[in-house]
Design an enzyme around this catalytic site. Structure first.
Site, short mmCIF file in Angstrom:
data_model
loop_
_atom_site.label_atom_id
_atom_site.label_comp_id
_atom_site.label_asym_id
_atom_site.label_seq_id
_atom_site.Cartn_x
_atom_site.Cartn_y
_atom_site.Cartn_z
N ASP A 19 0.80 -1.08 0.05
CA ASP A 19 -0.16 0.06 -0.13
C ASP A 19 0.83 1.32 -0.01
O ASP A 19 2.01 1.17 0.71
CB ASP A 19 -0.88 0.09 1.33
CG ASP A 19 -2.11 0.93 1.01
OD1 ASP A 19 -2.39 1.39 0.13
OD2 ASP A 19 -2.81 1.07 2.04
N GLY A 20 0.32 2.27 -0.57
CA GLY A 20 1.11 3.74 -0.72
C GLY A 20 1.73 4.01 -1.82
O GLY A 20 2.46 4.92 -1.90
N TRP A 24 2.93 7.96 -2.47
CA TRP A 24 4.34 8.20 -2.80
C TRP A 24 4.56 9.07 -3.88
O TRP A 24 5.42 9.86 -3.94
CB TRP A 24 5.22 6.60 -2.99
CG TRP A 24 6.70 6.85 -3.05
CD1 TRP A 24 7.53 6.59 -2.13
CD2 TRP A 24 7.21 6.91 -4.32
NE1 TRP A 24 8.76 6.81 -2.75
CE2 TRP A 24 8.54 6.89 -4.21
CE3 TRP A 24 6.93 6.94 -5.66
CZ2 TRP A 24 9.49 6.87 -5.11
CZ3 TRP A 24 7.97 7.21 -6.73
CH2 TRP A 24 9.16 7.17 -6.48
N ARG A 32 0.22 8.85 -10.51
CA ARG A 32 0.26 7.93 -9.75
C ARG A 32 0.97 6.41 -10.46
O ARG A 32 1.21 5.70 -9.65
CB ARG A 32 -1.29 7.30 -9.28
CG ARG A 32 -2.22 8.32 -8.50
CD ARG A 32 -3.52 7.94 -8.44
NE ARG A 32 -3.95 6.46 -8.05
CZ ARG A 32 -3.83 6.10 -6.61
NH1 ARG A 32 -3.77 7.11 -5.59
NH2 ARG A 32 -3.96 4.90 -6.33
N HIS A 36 3.22 3.44 -9.06
CA HIS A 36 3.06 1.82 -9.10
C HIS A 36 4.40 1.27 -10.09
O HIS A 36 4.69 -0.04 -9.42
CB HIS A 36 1.82 1.60 -10.31
CG HIS A 36 0.67 2.00 -9.57
ND1 HIS A 36 0.28 1.47 -8.32
CD2 HIS A 36 -0.18 2.53 -10.01
CE1 HIS A 36 -1.10 2.06 -7.92
NE2 HIS A 36 -1.53 2.70 -9.16
N TRP A 68 -10.40 -2.93 -10.35
CA TRP A 68 -10.98 -2.46 -11.53
C TRP A 68 -12.01 -1.56 -11.69
O TRP A 68 -12.32 -0.70 -12.63
CB TRP A 68 -11.92 -3.82 -12.10
CG TRP A 68 -11.36 -5.02 -12.35
CD1 TRP A 68 -11.19 -6.24 -11.55
CD2 TRP A 68 -10.36 -5.47 -13.47
NE1 TRP A 68 -10.39 -7.19 -12.01
CE2 TRP A 68 -9.95 -6.64 -13.07
CE3 TRP A 68 -10.06 -4.73 -14.59
CZ2 TRP A 68 -9.08 -7.31 -14.19
CZ3 TRP A 68 -9.15 -5.21 -15.30
CH2 TRP A 68 -8.60 -6.65 -15.18
N LEU A 130 12.44 -20.07 -2.76
CA LEU A 130 11.34 -19.37 -2.43
C LEU A 130 10.22 -19.45 -3.31
O LEU A 130 10.36 -19.31 -4.73
CB LEU A 130 11.61 -17.85 -2.35
CG LEU A 130 10.52 -16.75 -2.06
CD1 LEU A 130 10.16 -16.85 -0.60
CD2 LEU A 130 11.08 -15.50 -2.58
N LEU A 194 -7.58 -5.36 6.47
CA LEU A 194 -7.40 -6.40 5.66
C LEU A 194 -7.54 -6.23 4.10
O LEU A 194 -6.89 -7.00 3.24
CB LEU A 194 -7.89 -7.62 6.03
CG LEU A 194 -7.39 -8.22 7.08
CD1 LEU A 194 -8.36 -9.58 7.63
CD2 LEU A 194 -6.08 -8.78 6.86
N SER A 195 -8.41 -5.31 3.53
CA SER A 195 -8.71 -5.06 2.33
C SER A 195 -9.06 -6.12 1.60
O SER A 195 -8.58 -6.50 0.45
CB SER A 195 -7.51 -4.28 1.51
OG SER A 195 -7.21 -3.15 2.07
#
Length: 240
Positions: A19-20, A24, A32, A36, A68, A130, A194-195
């Site tokens: 998030d953010g 930022w 924006r 991203h 969306w 991982l 939690l979104s």
């Protein structure tokens, strides 16, 4: 260099809410989309850091079912970022022995993005380090709804009976069926929600929230989260 995590338990599965990005960019007078883009760079770095730390599963909230609803321009820009970073991520995964996996309903994406996601999974399937899990077009309620739909269809077809349905059976129909639940959930930018993320899976997960905006997230921030995790008195259902 000092190892701040020496002697500590490294969580097996870390989940991230990234998030953010927008904030930022706004702080810097940028669009924006630049937030991203920078956020994608941070994802790459975090995958490499987590792999070195010995984290087994790293799950990130890449694109939610609610995303969306953003402007057509922003969604379009995000799709272009997907196209670009899928290629980059394949190189990062191969260089770090990382297996890439997607959860969510990918059918809504354009075919070239679906093909790219499938290629990422197929070409990294044999990697043994991982497991990097990306939640794309993902929502916890949507995941549970899709799981219940499949379970109901199996019951109707006589493959299962309602009496056989346990928590373990329900979990086996989720997108994360063969994965351990997250030990630690990190959310950046200071938001306390939690979104609609991993609603079933985080029942006993430890939460860590930082005011750090996602593009600024780094190894030091991840270390802080793991140090905080090690200070928790982990209990499951009241049993230590």
């Amino acid at each position: 260099m000092e190892n701040k995590l020496e002697g500590m338990v490294i969580p097996r599965h870390v989940a991230l809410i990234l998030d953010g990005n927008g904030r930022w960019a706004k702080k810097r007078g940028l669009p924006r989309t630049m937030g991203h883009k920078e956020g994608c760079v941070t994802v790459e770095k975090t995958v490499e850091i987590a792999a070195r730390m010995g984290i087994e599963y790293l799950t990130v909230y890449g694109f939610s079912t609610e995303n969306w609803n953003r402007s057509k321009e922003e969604v379009g820009a995000l799709m272009q970022l997907f196209r670009y970073y899928m290629v980059r991520l394949l190189k990062v995964a191969k260089a770090n022995n990382v297996r890439v996996r997607m959860i969510g309903d990918r059918t809504r994406f354009d075919q070239d993005i679906i093909d790219g996601l499938n290629k990422l999974e197929a070409e990294t399937a044999a990697n043994t380090g991982l497991t990097f899990v990306i939640a794309v077009n993902y929502g916890g309620r949507d995941e549970i709804t899709r799981a219940v739909r499949r379970l109901a269809a199996d019951c109707a077809a006589g493959k299962r009976s309602p009496e056989q349905v346990t928590e373990q059976v329900v979990a086996s129909y989720l997108d994360t069926a063969d994965m351990p639940d997250p030990d630690l959930l990190i959310r950046t930018s200071g938001e306390l929600r939690l979104s609609n993320y991993l609603l079933w899976q985080v029942a006993y997960t430890e939460f860590y929230v930082t005011d750090c905006l996602w593009p600024d997230f780094d190894q030091e921030e991840l270390e802080r989260a793991i140090i905080a995790y090690n200070k928790r008195d982990r209990r499951f259902g009241g049993v230590k």
